[in-house]
Design a protein around this motif. Structure first.
Motif, PDB file in Angstrom:
ATOM      1  N   GLY A   1     -12.457  -2.122  12.302  1.00  0.00           N
ATOM      2  CA  GLY A   1     -11.971  -3.410  11.963  1.00  0.00           C
ATOM      3  C   GLY A   1     -10.895  -3.522  10.957  1.00  0.00           C
ATOM      4  O   GLY A   1     -11.086  -4.174   9.591  1.00  0.00           O
ATOM      5  N   ARG A   2      -9.653  -3.507  11.574  1.00  0.00           N
ATOM      6  CA  ARG A   2      -8.459  -4.019  10.763  1.00  0.00           C
ATOM      7  C   ARG A   2      -8.077  -5.296  10.989  1.00  0.00           C
ATOM      8  O   ARG A   2      -7.857  -5.712  12.289  1.00  0.00           O
ATOM      9  CB  ARG A   2      -7.253  -3.003  11.037  1.00  0.00           C
ATOM     10  N   PRO A   3      -8.312  -6.234  10.248  1.00  0.00           N
ATOM     11  CA  PRO A   3      -7.884  -7.563  10.120  1.00  0.00           C
ATOM     12  C   PRO A   3      -6.695  -7.923  10.921  1.00  0.00           C
ATOM     13  O   PRO A   3      -5.874  -6.968  10.291  1.00  0.00           O
ATOM     14  CB  PRO A   3      -8.311  -8.324   8.896  1.00  0.00           C
ATOM     15  N   ARG A   4      -6.513  -8.664  11.798  1.00  0.00           N
ATOM     16  CA  ARG A   4      -5.185  -9.073  12.353  1.00  0.00           C
ATOM     17  C   ARG A   4      -4.415  -9.776  11.137  1.00  0.00           C
ATOM     18  O   ARG A   4      -4.900 -10.377  10.291  1.00  0.00           O
ATOM     19  CB  ARG A   4      -5.416 -10.298  13.346  1.00  0.00           C
TER      20      ARG A   4
ATOM     21  N   PRO B   1      -9.165   5.001  10.225  1.00  0.00           N
ATOM     22  CA  PRO B   1      -9.136   4.154  11.316  1.00  0.00           C
ATOM     23  C   PRO B   1     -10.090   4.752  12.245  1.00  0.00           C
ATOM     24  O   PRO B   1     -10.200   5.767  12.471  1.00  0.00           O
ATOM     25  CB  PRO B   1      -7.879   4.096  12.041  1.00  0.00           C
ATOM     26  N   ASP B   2     -10.667   4.010  13.173  1.00  0.00           N
ATOM     27  CA  ASP B   2     -11.877   4.404  14.066  1.00  0.00           C
ATOM     28  C   ASP B   2     -11.015   4.696  15.518  1.00  0.00           C
ATOM     29  O   ASP B   2     -11.241   4.073  16.455  1.00  0.00           O
ATOM     30  CB  ASP B   2     -12.641   3.255  14.283  1.00  0.00           C
ATOM     31  N   ASP B   3     -10.087   5.788  15.279  1.00  0.00           N
ATOM     32  CA  ASP B   3      -9.151   5.916  16.432  1.00  0.00           C
ATOM     33  C   ASP B   3      -9.256   7.637  16.604  1.00  0.00           C
ATOM     34  O   ASP B   3      -9.264   8.340  15.765  1.00  0.00           O
ATOM     35  CB  ASP B   3      -7.824   5.598  15.653  1.00  0.00           C
ATOM     36  N   PRO B   4      -9.717   7.831  17.868  1.00  0.00           N
ATOM     37  CA  PRO B   4      -9.806   9.362  18.263  1.00  0.00           C
ATOM     38  C   PRO B   4      -8.617  10.490  18.316  1.00  0.00           C
ATOM     39  O   PRO B   4      -8.769  11.522  18.366  1.00  0.00           O
ATOM     40  CB  PRO B   4     -10.258   9.363  19.704  1.00  0.00           C
ATOM     41  N   SER B   5      -7.487   9.500  18.191  1.00  0.00           N
ATOM     42  CA  SER B   5      -6.128  10.477  18.079  1.00  0.00           C
ATOM     43  C   SER B   5      -5.730  10.684  16.731  1.00  0.00           C
ATOM     44  O   SER B   5      -6.459  10.228  15.757  1.00  0.00           O
ATOM     45  CB  SER B   5      -4.835   9.282  18.699  1.00  0.00           C
TER      46      SER B   5
ATOM     47  N   VAL C   1      -6.220   8.068   5.879  1.00  0.00           N
ATOM     48  CA  VAL C   1      -7.091   7.223   5.245  1.00  0.00           C
ATOM     49  C   VAL C   1      -6.383   5.801   5.162  1.00  0.00           C
ATOM     50  O   VAL C   1      -5.038   5.815   4.702  1.00  0.00           O
ATOM     51  CB  VAL C   1      -7.510   7.653   3.628  1.00  0.00           C
ATOM     52  N   ASN C   2      -7.327   4.916   5.443  1.00  0.00           N
ATOM     53  CA  ASN C   2      -6.419   3.322   5.318  1.00  0.00           C
ATOM     54  C   ASN C   2      -7.389   2.381   4.568  1.00  0.00           C
ATOM     55  O   ASN C   2      -6.940   1.197   4.409  1.00  0.00           O
ATOM     56  CB  ASN C   2      -6.003   2.927   6.679  1.00  0.00           C
TER      57      ASN C   2
END
Ligand SMILES: C[S@@+](CC[C@H](N)C(=O)[O-])C[C@H]1O[C@@H](n2cnc3c(N)ncnc32)[C@H](O)[C@@H]1O
Length: 286
Positions: free
Chosen positions: A10-13, A197-201, A207-208
């Motif tokens: 959930g990174r806010p827009r 980030p919840d990103d498989p790549s 860390v963010n």
């Protein structure tokens, strides 16, 4: 196993800088954010989200989860090999947040007497795919509809716990329905994942945000009502929750990503799995 779409990403827009004429316009809420979400808001969102998304979840992950095996998480750790629950033959075992109850079907075949509980009626309907039917109940893990000491063991594979605001209530309820000496084994997304980030790549390896930011990941509608909620607890939070309910911690399991596991599940992938733990399992005893 954790949410199909948007679990902890959930990174806010970024908001656009609006001109003066926009001042009186109501500002739509961010579709995904980190904020507090209380018990009622979380429960409402979880029930509605899982009912609405159960079919997609089962279509996407049902094959990996199988019909009658107990898989602890996207690494594919299999209870038939690990034996974290100990001997299950003849035991009455509660599967918390059971979804399609593949684990309960496996338990039944292994000689146990399982019962599944889940807040989503639609998820439970998927447990009816097999010829052998296991008993399942629609209900909330924070308020278990069972008598005291009515089970010999309890387990959850990403079931309920990430999706409740009051995990202490779940721990207390599980302790209440277990006989002294019983095991309580559960898996959740590894808390360390919450600062990436919840990103498989490879983008999911930097860390963010702070690991210590306990605000929930919330997807919400334009009016700010939660439509999906996941709650974050650190490793210490989980340990204190189980100790607080009277359990002892017998083992902490961080499954390693096996070389032959090529399946990507949301933010869980071979690339990230080789570098970071993806699942935390606590093996507890009353
Ligand atoms: C990620 S799925 C895991 C299901 C199953 N263990 C699996 O591996 O597919 C999480 C499950 O928890 C259920 N759940 C969410 N909140 C719950 C609550 N408060 N009480 C009981 N079940 C809940 C959801 O409906 C969903 O079926």
């Amino acid at each position: 196993v954790a949410a199909v779409t948007g679990s902890i990403e959930g990174r806010p827009r970024e908001r656009q800088n609006s001109g003066p004429e926009a001042v009186s316009e109501p500002t739509p809420a961010d579709p995904a954010t980190r904020r507090a979400a209380d018990i009622d808001e979380t429960r409402r969102a979880s029930q509605a989200w899982w009912d609405a998304n159960a079919d997609d979840y089962q279509r996407e992950h049902g094959r990996f989860l199988g019909n009658d095996r107990w898989i602890w998480g996207p690494e594919g750790l299999d209870e038939a090999q690990e034996g974290l629950l100990g001997s299950v033959t003849g035991q009455r075992i509660l599967e918390v947040g059971c979804g399609a109850a593949a684990g309960s079907h496996w338990l039944r075949r292994a000689g146990a007497w399982p019962v599944g509980i889940d807040i989503s009626h639609r998820q439970l309907q998927h447990s009816r795919r097999l010829d052998e039917v296991v008993p399942v109940v629609v209900g909330d893990a924070e308020r278990l509809p069972f008598a005291d000491a009515s089970f010999d063991g309890a387990a959850a594979a990403y079931g309920a716990l990430p999706f409740v605001a009051d995990a202490a209530a779940v721990m207390a309820e599980v302790a209440r329905v277990l006989r002294p000496g019983s095991r309580w084994v559960f898996s959740v997304s590894h808390p360390i994942r919450w600062c990436f980030p919840d990103d498989p790549s490879a983008a999911g390896l930097t860390v963010n945000r702070s690991y210590f930011d306990r605000r929930a990941y919330v997807e919400q509608d334009a009016d700010g009502r939660a439509t999906y909620v996941e709650h974050h607890r650190t490793v210490r939070d989980w340990v204190r929750l189980v100790l607080g309910a009277g359990f002892t911690v017998v083992d902490v399991v961080e499954p390693e990503w096996p070389d032959d596991q090529r399946e990507v599940w949301g933010g869980w992938s071979p690339l990230r799995g080789r570098a970071l733990p993806g699942t935390l399992i606590l093996v507890c005893q009353l």
